[in-house]
Design an enzyme around this catalytic site. Sequence first.
Site, mmCIF file in Angstrom:
data_model
loop_
_atom_site.group_PDB
_atom_site.id
_atom_site.type_symbol
_atom_site.label_atom_id
_atom_site.label_comp_id
_atom_site.label_asym_id
_atom_site.label_seq_id
_atom_site.Cartn_x
_atom_site.Cartn_y
_atom_site.Cartn_z
ATOM 1 N N GLU A 51 0.121 -4.226 3.627
ATOM 2 C CA GLU A 51 -0.873 -4.033 2.235
ATOM 3 C C GLU A 51 -1.641 -3.162 2.148
ATOM 4 O O GLU A 51 -1.985 -2.551 0.986
ATOM 5 C CB GLU A 51 -1.697 -5.311 2.206
ATOM 6 N N PHE A 113 -6.701 -22.808 2.683
ATOM 7 C CA PHE A 113 -5.956 -21.931 3.270
ATOM 8 C C PHE A 113 -5.730 -20.663 2.687
ATOM 9 O O PHE A 113 -5.356 -20.625 1.543
ATOM 10 C CB PHE A 113 -4.516 -22.517 3.794
ATOM 11 N N LYS A 163 -4.362 -19.544 -8.542
ATOM 12 C CA LYS A 163 -3.062 -19.956 -8.483
ATOM 13 C C LYS A 163 -2.913 -20.820 -9.863
ATOM 14 O O LYS A 163 -1.968 -20.532 -10.536
ATOM 15 C CB LYS A 163 -2.493 -20.784 -7.378
ATOM 16 N N MET A 469 -8.345 16.156 16.048
ATOM 17 C CA MET A 469 -9.834 16.562 15.413
ATOM 18 C C MET A 469 -10.975 16.019 16.282
ATOM 19 O O MET A 469 -11.802 16.521 16.536
ATOM 20 C CB MET A 469 -9.850 15.944 14.079
#
Lengths: 575, 165
Positions: A51, A113, A163, A469
């Site tokens: 994600e 959950f 939901k 770096m």
Amino acid sequence: MQQIRGTSLLVKALQEEGVDTLFGYPGGLVTDIFDELYHQDDIKVVLPRHEQALVHEADGYARSTGKVGVCLVTGGPGAANMVTGIATAYYDSVPLVCLSGQVASSLIGDDAFQEADIVGITRNICKHGVIVNDRKNLGRILKEAFYIARTGKPGPVLVDLPKNVMVELGSDEYPDKVNIRGYKPSTKVHIGQLKKAVDLLNTSQKPIFLIGGGVNIAGAQAELTKLVELTKIPVVTTMMGKGSIDTKHPYYLGNVGMHGSYAANMAVTECDLLFSIGTRFSDRVTSKISEFARNAKIVHIDIDSAAISKNIKVDIPIVADAKEAITAMLNYVNEHETGEWLKQLLSWQGAHPLTMQSNNGLTAKKVIDHINETCQDAIVVTDVGQHQMWTIQFLELNRNMQLLTSGGMGTMGYGFPAALGAKLGNEHKTVICISGDGGMQMNIQELATAVAEELPVIICLFNNSSLGMVRQVQTLFFEKNYSSICTRRRKSCPRKCSGTSDQCPPYSPDFVALAKAYGAEGIRVTTEGEIGAAFDQALKNTDGPTIIEFIIDKDDLVLPMVQGGKPLYEMILEY
Amino acid sequence: MEKRWLSLFVENDIGVLAKISGLFSGKAYNLESLTVGMTEDETVSRMTIRLISDDETFEQIKKQLNRCVEVIKVVDFTDSPIHMKELLFVKVRKCSKGDLDELFRIAEVFGVSIIDYDKESVLMECVQTESKNNALITLLSSDFQTIEVVRGGSVAIESISITER
């Protein structure tokens, strides 16, 4: 009025907003939405493999197309994984609508959950965040989300979707207007204030334009070029402003800041008028504030009033969209006599041009030079680190070349997924990702997405077996105490290893083998002579991504460099 | 550094208080007190905020608040003629008979109501400016051993006819 489910209204909203691509990762709390997406043909649904990468993909898509990027993830871990992507988009003003699944309203607060308070978690890193508590507000909230994301100073908006709300029946109406009493972005420029700024410009002896990312976001590149040519006043850019004017333009002096060019940093230090547009004066741009533009009056044009006088006190503040402001300016400006000042600037440029010290063998600059010679119409996306700074220093940009990079957040792992998003939005453009062995590993799993979507992105991976770096900072300021920067390190290595030993594996991981494992192509380049052939081979692979791994010297540095807290004019020019 | 007052009109929605307080903590702005309550329009709440800052930070705070989508209007009360009061409850315990007499006298002089008491405790209610409440607390804590203080934070509204604070 027909009664439809929340999921149907969501898909209708996406269609009405003209969304053609959605980046989505399914999960238990969004299965109803994915089922709805299964039954439509207008929106392409891309499945990334993480994600965080998903948000970067939407971000690359949005930056390269100017459209709103749309993300859809499940609740809990799915939503939490978006955090870095959202912060990255927020800092660089990228319009996104991030949709997250949420447990049913009746379960919120029960530690159900995959319940996570994602609106709370992202409150300080997005432009706006809201949970849809009632089915009847769904249409309005979605409409507002798209509107807020793309107007004013663009940014990510999070919409959390419980939901139960998504399966509930309700109105099928998607509003066509918004009216948010607390959000009335204004782009109009105050002409009186602008005239004052232009007067200051006309009376200054040593003026300079400092251009930030706002000009690119506003699409004001042509207007800026006209302004510069009309006034004959030289320009410097911030990292995000690069490309707002052709980098080969005779009045362009390069980037300012920590790794800016000598001439640009000196120009800002010695100018008597700093005319800035669309920059927020980040500490990477200003370095030591009290010495920044120390002799100059400062004009600041920005769409975000809060960006004005936040870090730098300005003499003339102007809140406006960059394009509107520059267009208005064109009516009032004259050609400027900058003879002596220009001579001075050119002499600075001649004294310390941007270059790479080590010129032996394969260097990042040689690869970027090859891109400059062969690509006139491409999108180049970088990750974060040394390769990013080299790209920003050496890549040439014209109106047909675009550079995408994570500026404000400096998010490692941004480059590769953002390049995939850019390719998805620009099928016919060459997309080149420039990354390092550190950053590439932070979202390497997206090779699967690129292979699945058959995205012929060329990944130039500069491998110096280091987090370069940080290593550079350790070289310059920590007596070469190379702490935790070696990507080849083994348990058996001496604890305080100063560099290479014979025990080291040649590289870790084997990126060429890894590319092949994902079904992508991999080419390893170790000498300068192989650069051209490798690009030719990569360009021939039109079915999927190609990694070109360039093995470079870990001692190559990004110079000039201004140490944090030092004035801009105190640059380390060589080492 | 100066004391400042802001009056904020915000959406009466979930999370707005968290948004505003989170802005202060996230950006390390000083926040001395914040009160919030619904207005005559039930979709709008008003916050009264007291903070200490320099001029530049204060300007920045106002701009940052204005940027919030949930903020409808930011009004700077620092130099405006306003009416401002804070609710203060003080419970004084373990009082002798003499203490009780003294507390009733204090109440009369300071314009404080005694709203509850028994043989050894007194509950005072004081609706005053914040600085008068401070003075009362200072007095009570120096003269009495066990006091319990609950303060509400100030609420303020623009005045109608007075032109000075």
